[in-house]
Design an enzyme around this catalytic site. Structure first.
Site, PDB file in Angstrom:
ATOM      1  N   GLU A 106      -8.016  -7.926  -2.817  1.00 36.96           N
ATOM      2  CA  GLU A 106      -7.601  -6.528  -3.091  1.00 36.96           C
ATOM      3  C   GLU A 106      -6.839  -6.169  -1.913  1.00 36.96           C
ATOM      4  OE1 GLU A 106     -11.252  -4.508  -3.833  1.00 36.96           O
ATOM      5  OE2 GLU A 106     -11.574  -5.311  -5.687  1.00 36.96           O
ATOM      6  N   GLU A 125     -11.550 -10.727 -11.178  1.00 40.69           N
ATOM      7  CA  GLU A 125     -12.865  -9.710 -11.038  1.00 40.69           C
ATOM      8  C   GLU A 125     -13.059  -8.634 -11.742  1.00 40.69           C
ATOM      9  OE1 GLU A 125     -13.915  -9.165  -6.714  1.00 40.69           O
ATOM     10  OE2 GLU A 125     -14.628  -7.108  -7.129  1.00 40.69           O
TER      11      GLU A 125
END
Length: 507
Positions: A247, A364
């Protein structure tokens, strides 16, 4: 179900056309399957006379009126008539054999479900993973870029390898943690025993500094990562792929890395893989960036890393924060669910336009961020979001879909205390067992509340179907047809609010 034909027709098969439709009721209370056989005769001779043709005309008109009135009565009585067309001749996408994936996370530190703390000898946990044979597992998460890896030299010199310590002043609210080699050994022993296929997320911030704008600058220092990778090879541990960062794409979470700089790190990782796995028949995949989709950032990254990356990963938390009181409504809102299709489409477009051989994964997906929402993201209702996103992602040629998490927080497939399966675990296992790799063109009609996905069957000839009824108050009766209209066997079960897997055999 077969229907007897009149003798003058059955003796001459060329004179009739048979159409078959399956009607299935998806409902809270009832489970119904009706097979309708309609025989449409062509004129045999004109000697029927005016009387016979008039009678036949009136019968046809009466049948049409009856069907229209029946449909209206159904809608007024609480059910909706819908239809689904599956074109078994049109392959729209193809996914991995092990499409279903789950994550194992670094957090929450100090609990019982993190990578560093999870009881790997728990029998329920082992059986849950073994049931997939294999389950693809992605190791990573928020604290991934705040981890160092113990080395053999550290062990020899007895240097401390500390756990994460809370620190509210730190970007990740924890001081840097350490992965002991002994724990790495235990994890790989668990994966070997359960037959899991694993990817591991490396710290992409190693060697970088954070500037005044909150951007990570500098080159990736891969020295520590190289040590872990070398140790892994020396021990004979099998790794499906090495992923760089978590991220840090687009605006990032905590910090960000510019796309061009990220691509340089991925290129360095590819060089490491080529060097360390030199002479191996199969080398691990290079995976990145494992972040939220930003079209501009991803386009630049894919174009710059075209020679280095094999898998492009992105994350999905499209239900918002776990504290949102409207998550339940979002899960059953078709317009809201459809929003993710844009991301899947744009990412595939970027990959195709770059001429890259890379493929897309959902690395994810927990639905609701910040650990999910108790009694929602770990309850039966979440099946509708999870199964719909599995089906939608596959239809856009996404090769793997990783659920956040295998165990941990309120969105795990397993209960954090008992390790017993949550409802979504069974959906994941059913998908893995029934839905094959080839995705078929599937079109629902009649209501936006019906979601329908079809794949070639994994265990037999024919195809496997997934129907989801998102309507809280009305049941949906579905007429199923294919390009040749022939359904010769069927299995149908309704469950709870209205979800159903079904296998169909075509001839």
């Amino acid at each position: 179900m077969m229907a007897a034909l009149p003798s003058h027709i059955s003796q001459n098969p060329a004179t009739y056309k048979q159409a078959t439709t399956e009607t299935t009721r998806i409902t809270h209370q009832a489970k119904t399957r009706v097979i309708l056989i309609v025989n449409e005769e062509k004129p045999l001779i004109w000697s029927f006379g005016l009387y016979m043709w008039t009678l036949l005309y009136l019968l046809v008109v009466g049948l049409v009126i009856y069907l229209i009135l029946t449909r209206r009565r159904g809608q007024q009585g609480g059910w909706i008539a819908a239809s689904v067309f599956v074109n078994g001749t049109v392959l729209i996408a193809e996914v991995d054999e092990d499409y279903v994936c789950a994550t194992m996370d670094w957090g929450p530190p100090g609990g019982t479900t993190s990578l560093l703390d999870l009881d790997l000898n728990n029998v329920i946990l082992q059986n849950a993973v073994e049931a997939f044979s294999p389950l693809k597992i992605r190791m990573g998460g928020t604290l991934q870029d705040n981890v160092v890896y113990q080395t053999t030299v550290d062990v020899e010199q007895q240097k401390p390898c500390s756990h994460f310590v809370p620190n509210q002043q730190h970007m990740f609210q924890f001081d840097q943690g350490c992965l002991p080699l002994s724990r790495w050994d235990q994890l790989n022993d668990f994966f070997n025993r359960t037959g899991a296929l694993v990817t591991f997320g490396l710290n992409a911030l190693a060697g970088r500094s954070i500037n005044s704008l909150g951007t990570a600058v500098g080159d990736w220092n891969f020295t520590n990562a190289k040590s872990l990778m070398r140790y892994t090879v020396d021990k004979g541990y099998k790794i499906l792929g090495w992923e760089l960062g978590n991220e840090l794409s687009g605006n990032g979470i905590g910090t960000r890395i510019p796309a061009s700089q990220y691509a340089l790190g991925v290129s360095a990782l590819q060089s490491l893989v080529d060097d360390i796995y030199n002479g191996f028949d199969t080398k691990p995949l290079v995976i990145a960036p494992g972040g939220f989709f930003d079209a501009t950032w991803f386009a630049e990254f894919v174009g710059s890393a075209i020679e280095s990356v094999q898998v492009i990963t992105h994350h999905i938390y499209n239900l918002g924060q776990g504290t949102d009181n409207h998550i339940e409504d979002k899960i059953l809102n078709p317009s809201y669910l459809n929003g993710e299709a844009r991301v899947f489409s744009l990412l595939q477009g970027i990959i195709n336009n770059s001429k890259s051989s890379a493929v897309a994964w959902v690395g994810e997906a927990g639905g609701a961020a910040q650990g999910g929402r108790n009694h929602v993201t770990n309850a039966f209702l979440m099946n509708f979001w999870y199964l719909d996103q599995l089906g939608m992602a596959a239809s856009y040629n996404t090769k793997t879909f990783c659920r956040q998490t295998l165990i941990g927080e309120h969105y795990g497939l397993l209960n954090t205390s008992s390790f017993l399966p949550n409802p979504d675990y069974y959906s994941a296992l059913l998908w893995h067992q029934l839905m094959g790799t080839r995705v078929l063109s599937t079109t629902p009609y009649g209501t936006n509340e019906l979601r329908a996905y079809a794949h070639c069957s994994k265990q037999s000839q024919g195809f496997a179907l997934l129907f989801l009824n998102l309507d809280r108050g009305q049941e949906v009766r579905v007429s199923l047809s294919t390009e040749n209209g022939m359904i010769t066997s069927q299995q149908s079960k309704n469950n709870g609010h209205g979800s159903k897997f079904s296998e169909q055999t075509r001839r």
